[in-house]
Design a protein around this motif. Structure first.
Motif, PDB file in Angstrom:
ATOM      1  N   ILE A 135       0.838  -1.208   0.000  1.00  0.00           N
ATOM      2  CA  ILE A 135       0.000   0.000   0.000  1.00  0.00           C
ATOM      3  C   ILE A 135       0.870   1.254   0.000  1.00  0.00           C
ATOM      4  N   LYS A 136       1.899   1.277   0.837  1.00  0.00           N
ATOM      5  CA  LYS A 136       2.712   2.488   0.965  1.00  0.00           C
ATOM      6  C   LYS A 136       3.608   2.728  -0.238  1.00  0.00           C
ATOM      7  N   LEU A 137       4.101   1.641  -0.865  1.00  0.00           N
ATOM      8  CA  LEU A 137       4.994   1.814  -2.011  1.00  0.00           C
ATOM      9  C   LEU A 137       4.249   2.033  -3.321  1.00  0.00           C
ATOM     10  N   THR A 138       2.978   1.652  -3.387  1.00  0.00           N
ATOM     11  CA  THR A 138       2.222   1.841  -4.633  1.00  0.00           C
ATOM     12  C   THR A 138       1.220   2.990  -4.559  1.00  0.00           C
ATOM     13  N   GLU A 276      -9.335   3.417 -10.063  1.00  0.00           N
ATOM     14  CA  GLU A 276      -9.656   2.003  -9.849  1.00  0.00           C
ATOM     15  C   GLU A 276      -8.619   1.329  -8.957  1.00  0.00           C
ATOM     16  N   LEU A 277      -7.357   1.781  -9.073  1.00  0.00           N
ATOM     17  CA  LEU A 277      -6.298   1.295  -8.208  1.00  0.00           C
ATOM     18  C   LEU A 277      -6.030   2.355  -7.150  1.00  0.00           C
ATOM     19  N   ASN A 278      -6.301   2.029  -5.896  1.00  0.00           N
ATOM     20  CA  ASN A 278      -6.124   2.978  -4.799  1.00  0.00           C
ATOM     21  C   ASN A 278      -5.700   2.225  -3.544  1.00  0.00           C
ATOM     22  N   PHE A 286      -1.768  -6.384  -6.262  1.00  0.00           N
ATOM     23  CA  PHE A 286      -0.347  -6.659  -6.094  1.00  0.00           C
ATOM     24  C   PHE A 286      -0.085  -7.736  -5.053  1.00  0.00           C
ATOM     25  N   LYS A 287       1.078  -8.374  -5.194  1.00  0.00           N
ATOM     26  CA  LYS A 287       1.608  -9.283  -4.188  1.00  0.00           C
ATOM     27  C   LYS A 287       3.128  -9.253  -4.311  1.00  0.00           C
TER      28      LYS A 287
END
Length: 305
Positions: A135-138, A276-278, A286-287
């Motif tokens: 979450i923090k890096l993306t 859409e990506l948040n 992501f993984k």
């Protein structure tokens, strides 16, 4: 020169159970460093602990784990035409004995590597940190779609690496230290070079520096890739049918849809609709996956000779 170290890096990953040398080799890499691979190098962009992306109270680093020595000494395409004891004369000291060895390299990129007293520092609670790092890096601190995070850093009290630049490369080395009958002196910390021929790289590192890593890479969830491929094929088919009716001169073009090849992950993220990506959906997309041989290959782009 671009692929001189290819054999070494590939063998290193396979022999040591997944560790990869830093590239360039002179650059230290610490747990928490995050980087991207650009033009065959690991470009470090920051450290999640230094930037306090991860709070100090959440960090659990484990130190002083020792690594198996047998797995950290290997070679490829090396022979030893001469190994033995010799004697010489020095001013004021008279006759002295020394061990001498000649290493012959079979091909371009043939190498010999050795290390001693290997220690490991690793993130002990990666499983507790991985989701918040996504979450923090993306989304929160950065908007990465491709990034690696170092989870383990290994070092050695000293290590040696020599890489040949041609089939006739040779390295002649010697040490005056008593080796008690052992003829392989390449990994001795007091070894000296007598002469070398077409050896492109020879380095003896005498400091404990974190030069070898395991890392996690950010990848797209498998489920999302499958959904995306199906949707993309349907979209391509509809667009092709539309094009045949919209452009008059191309009405005879075959409606065949080429199969999707390569890695569609970047296309998936590029075609997401706004918002859409948040932060709430990042974990759906992501993984983390282990850095692997595909990433080793990415360190050696196929430049023309």
């Amino acid at each position: 020169m671009s692929n001189l170290f290819h054999k070494f890096y590939r063998n290193f990953y396979l022999k040591t159970g997944g560790y990869i040398p830093a590239k360039p080799l002179s650059h230290p890499l610490y747990p928490g460093d995050f980087f991207q691979i650009r033009n065959g190098e690991m470009v470090v962009l920051g450290n999640v602990f230094f930037s306090q992306i991860i709070k100090p109270e959440d960090i659990n680093l484990i130190y002083d784990e020792h690594l198996n020595g047998a797995e950290w000494k290997f070679e490829d395409g090396i022979s030893r035409p001469y190994s033995g004891r010799s004697s010489g004369h020095g001013a004021g000291i008279g006759e002295f004995e020394f061990s001498k060895q000649v290493l012959a390299f079979a091909d371009y990129g043939s190498f010999v590597f050795s290390s001693a007293d290997r220690n490991l520092v690793r993130i002990g609670n990666w499983n507790d940190l991985q989701d918040q790092l996504i979450i923090k890096l993306t989304q929160v601190y950065y908007s990465f779609r491709e990034v690696y995070v170092v989870t383990e850093s290994a070092s050695a009290s000293h290590w040696s690496l020599a890489v040949g630049g041609s089939p006739d490369a040779e390295l002649e080395i010697a040490t005056a230290t008593e080796n008690f009958g052992l003829v392989d002196i390449f990994d001795h910390p007091d070894v000296r070079t007598i002469q070398s021929k077409n050896v492109e790289y020879y380095h003896l590192e005498k400091h404990r520096r974190p030069a070898f890593i395991r890392a996690k890479k950010l990848v797209v969830q498998d489920e999302k890739i499958g959904v995306f491929i199906n949707e993309l094929i349907m979209q391509r088919r509809k667009q092709q049918e539309w094009a045949l009716g919209f452009y008059d001169q191309f009405s005879s073009v075959s409606p065949y849809i080429h199969p999707i090849s390569g890695n569609p992950e970047c296309s998936l993220l590029d075609t997401l609709r706004a918002n859409e990506l948040n932060a709430n959906t990042a974990l759906l997309y992501f993984k983390w996956a282990d850095m692997n041989l595909d990433d080793v290959e990415a360190l050696f782009p196929k430049y023309a000779n």
